[in-house]
Design a protein around this motif. Sequence first.
Motif, PDB file in Angstrom:
ATOM      1  N   GLU A  34      47.628   0.561 112.340  1.00 22.63           N
ATOM      2  CA  GLU A  34      47.098   0.952 113.650  1.00 22.63           C
ATOM      3  C   GLU A  34      46.101  -0.063 114.183  1.00 22.63           C
ATOM      4  O   GLU A  34      46.080  -0.369 115.386  1.00 22.63           O
ATOM      5  N   ALA A  35      45.279  -0.604 113.296  1.00 23.88           N
ATOM      6  CA  ALA A  35      44.281  -1.597 113.720  1.00 23.88           C
ATOM      7  C   ALA A  35      44.966  -2.834 114.288  1.00 23.88           C
ATOM      8  O   ALA A  35      44.543  -3.374 115.323  1.00 23.88           O
ATOM      9  N   ASP A  36      46.039  -3.291 113.629  1.00 24.14           N
ATOM     10  CA  ASP A  36      46.759  -4.465 114.128  1.00 24.14           C
ATOM     11  C   ASP A  36      47.474  -4.167 115.441  1.00 24.14           C
ATOM     12  O   ASP A  36      47.469  -4.995 116.365  1.00 24.14           O
ATOM     13  N   VAL A  37      48.085  -3.005 115.528  1.00 29.92           N
ATOM     14  CA  VAL A  37      48.801  -2.643 116.761  1.00 29.92           C
ATOM     15  C   VAL A  37      47.831  -2.584 117.941  1.00 29.92           C
ATOM     16  O   VAL A  37      48.133  -3.046 119.046  1.00 29.92           O
ATOM     17  N   CYS A  38      46.641  -2.041 117.704  1.00 28.49           N
ATOM     18  CA  CYS A  38      45.663  -1.892 118.785  1.00 28.49           C
ATOM     19  C   CYS A  38      45.050  -3.209 119.219  1.00 28.49           C
ATOM     20  O   CYS A  38      44.357  -3.253 120.250  1.00 28.49           O
ATOM     21  N   ARG A  39      45.301  -4.278 118.493  1.00 26.70           N
ATOM     22  CA  ARG A  39      44.825  -5.592 118.932  1.00 26.70           C
ATOM     23  C   ARG A  39      45.671  -6.142 120.080  1.00 26.70           C
ATOM     24  O   ARG A  39      45.263  -7.089 120.760  1.00 26.70           O
ATOM     25  N   HIS A  40      46.849  -5.572 120.291  1.00 29.16           N
ATOM     26  CA  HIS A  40      47.669  -6.010 121.424  1.00 29.16           C
ATOM     27  C   HIS A  40      46.973  -5.601 122.717  1.00 29.16           C
ATOM     28  O   HIS A  40      46.512  -4.458 122.848  1.00 29.16           O
ATOM     29  N   PRO A  41      46.861  -6.490 123.689  1.00 35.45           N
ATOM     30  CA  PRO A  41      46.068  -6.194 124.892  1.00 35.45           C
ATOM     31  C   PRO A  41      46.587  -5.030 125.735  1.00 35.45           C
ATOM     32  O   PRO A  41      45.812  -4.465 126.521  1.00 35.45           O
ATOM     33  N   CYS A  42      47.850  -4.658 125.573  1.00 34.37           N
ATOM     34  CA  CYS A  42      48.393  -3.556 126.379  1.00 34.37           C
ATOM     35  C   CYS A  42      48.309  -2.199 125.680  1.00 34.37           C
ATOM     36  O   CYS A  42      48.594  -1.171 126.291  1.00 34.37           O
ATOM     37  N   VAL A  43      47.933  -2.193 124.403  1.00 38.51           N
ATOM     38  CA  VAL A  43      47.931  -0.948 123.632  1.00 38.51           C
ATOM     39  C   VAL A  43      46.547  -0.315 123.681  1.00 38.51           C
ATOM     40  O   VAL A  43      45.557  -0.924 123.281  1.00 38.51           O
ATOM     41  N   ARG A  44      46.504   0.910 124.155  1.00 40.80           N
ATOM     42  CA  ARG A  44      45.234   1.652 124.234  1.00 40.80           C
ATOM     43  C   ARG A  44      44.950   2.393 122.941  1.00 40.80           C
ATOM     44  O   ARG A  44      43.823   2.451 122.466  1.00 40.80           O
ATOM     45  N   GLU A  45      45.975   3.020 122.348  1.00 44.30           N
ATOM     46  CA  GLU A  45      45.827   3.760 121.099  1.00 44.30           C
ATOM     47  C   GLU A  45      47.158   3.777 120.377  1.00 44.30           C
ATOM     48  O   GLU A  45      48.223   3.625 120.984  1.00 44.30           O
ATOM     49  N   ALA A  46      47.086   3.976 119.058  1.00 41.10           N
ATOM     50  CA  ALA A  46      48.299   3.928 118.245  1.00 41.10           C
ATOM     51  C   ALA A  46      48.167   4.846 117.048  1.00 41.10           C
ATOM     52  O   ALA A  46      47.068   5.075 116.538  1.00 41.10           O
ATOM     53  N   ALA A  47      49.308   5.358 116.599  1.00 36.87           N
ATOM     54  CA  ALA A  47      49.378   6.136 115.365  1.00 36.87           C
ATOM     55  C   ALA A  47      50.557   5.629 114.560  1.00 36.87           C
ATOM     56  O   ALA A  47      51.673   5.485 115.086  1.00 36.87           O
ATOM     57  N   ALA A  48      50.307   5.349 113.280  1.00 42.55           N
ATOM     58  CA  ALA A  48      51.363   4.899 112.381  1.00 42.55           C
ATOM     59  C   ALA A  48      51.721   6.032 111.434  1.00 42.55           C
ATOM     60  O   ALA A  48      50.836   6.655 110.845  1.00 42.55           O
ATOM     61  N   ILE A  49      53.013   6.301 111.286  1.00 42.60           N
ATOM     62  CA  ILE A  49      53.474   7.374 110.404  1.00 42.60           C
ATOM     63  C   ILE A  49      54.657   6.883 109.576  1.00 42.60           C
ATOM     64  O   ILE A  49      55.299   5.879 109.904  1.00 42.60           O
ATOM     65  N   ALA A  50      54.931   7.613 108.508  1.00 38.00           N
ATOM     66  CA  ALA A  50      56.116   7.355 107.701  1.00 38.00           C
ATOM     67  C   ALA A  50      57.259   8.227 108.195  1.00 38.00           C
ATOM     68  O   ALA A  50      57.061   9.413 108.499  1.00 38.00           O
TER      69      ALA A  50
END
Length: 541
Positions: free
Chosen positions: A436-452
């Motif tokens: 989630e931390a890496d995904v949220c570094r993208h400038p267009c991503v406001r929030e993210a959730a990673a799941i299996a």
Amino acid sequence: MTRERDFADPRIPNRDECVLRYLLDRWAVERTDKAHIVFADGEEWTFGELQKKVRAKAAGFRELGVQQGEHVAVWLPNGRDAIITFYALNYLGAVFVPFNTAYRGQLLEHVVANSGARFMVVHPDLVPRLAGVGLARLERLVVTTDRSVDGAPLPVTAYDDLLGDPADELPLERPIQPWDIQSIIYTSGTTGPSKGVLSSYLHMFSNAGPESWPMVGEDDRYLCVAPIFHIGGMGPPFVMLARGASVAMIDNFSTDEFWSIAKATKSTMVFLLGVMATFLLKAEPRPSDKDHTVKKAFMVPLTGDAAAFTERFGVDIYTIFNMTEVSSPIVSEANPDKIGTCGKVREGVEVRLVDANDCEVAVGEIGEMLVRTDRPWAMNSGYNANPEATAEAWRNGWFHTGDAFRQDEDGYFYFVDRVKDAIRRRGENISSFEVEADVCRHPCVREAAAIAVPSEYSEDEVMVIVAPVPGREIDPRELAEFLIDAMPYFMVPRYIRLLDELPKTPSAKVMKAELRAEGVTHDTWDREAAGMRVRRESFSA
């Protein structure tokens, strides 16, 4: 002047240092005209004024029949009624039991039964949800505002009618002790029935007292942005009461209005949970970004954007690890330079990282965090009416947090994941938190959730659910390309799903159980189906 000690044990503070009733009475004398509660509309309550309001409402509750030690359910949004109810119940030595305003159906029925309450203080808009729900021991509803309530399932008393003479002495059966239960705070309940955390006055004091949060002083004003049924919402008033300081109570967090409200309330510190800091940083820059009074902010978790946050807003950043059940065992210094850390073990706390058998792991390895304190009653007193969960959490004399961490050689701790949220993909253990931390570094991503999600090859596949920064769009292929360059091959999500906003509880926790239940939906983008495969790099000798 040194006050005579109430207790022989030096680890136990005096009653007027940690018990709400005696704290309020003390400051009403020593700091009569100092503001303690301020609101976004400019209204302020001094310690002297607040004591009168609290005593009058406590007298009303006493007339209703509320007894010392009794559990009273409180189902209210943030506001004046909520804070007065909290203080008035504790002033009588009763137990404050707030409910999440999102509760309904079986979950609502569960917490009503678990609370053991006879009385519920409730907002009129929530009363209809009680229809058709088992009400256990509830006998009467105390309904706020002067609106009529039709079809209430129990007798109703108007909240405004619960007023007594603030000059009444309100005698107690016995002194309220630091180890008496102050509140029952329910866990979020996103993965199962909510558990009611029993918290003593000394637990709440230890949670953010001088030894836990030395950076907070009597001249600070804490901007409370969390709901009062969450430890992040009910804790701040008590934190500042213990210091004879003030708190700004607002209805909820708003990215657009945050800094203007902070300035209007003259707040000096704030606790930014979850994605709040990300939302603020990804908002469009303004010339007024430093035109506010906030000097200190807790950022949880500490992200790689912390330095940018400090630079843009002129705020010193601290971070911490805490949960409702413990008392801030891990706290950082100002502006830590170890990105991702939660800090070090604070004074008065012991911490171990262990494997599944409670055996300690080596430095650098991942283990579940176990905690205990030197001071008696400085953590939770178990789970209300749930001895099985209490025994499971407190086994072997340590509290088991359910959170996986690692520790570095310098003694800094790093959160890895909730134990239950860990993902295992093709032989590799993956932290959803780190994805989630890496995904949220993208400038267009406001929030993210990673799941299996299930894989046809056994074990798990990684899926991320993302929401965009307002005014921007997320291209799944472009995001996948960004992540391929940013993270190890085995962490790169196979599935990407776009939502306008992630489902969250009112305490700002992403409801991962709901996302896991939905799994790979028809609108989910599949990286491998799109022809983007990521393979392990090979190296020649």
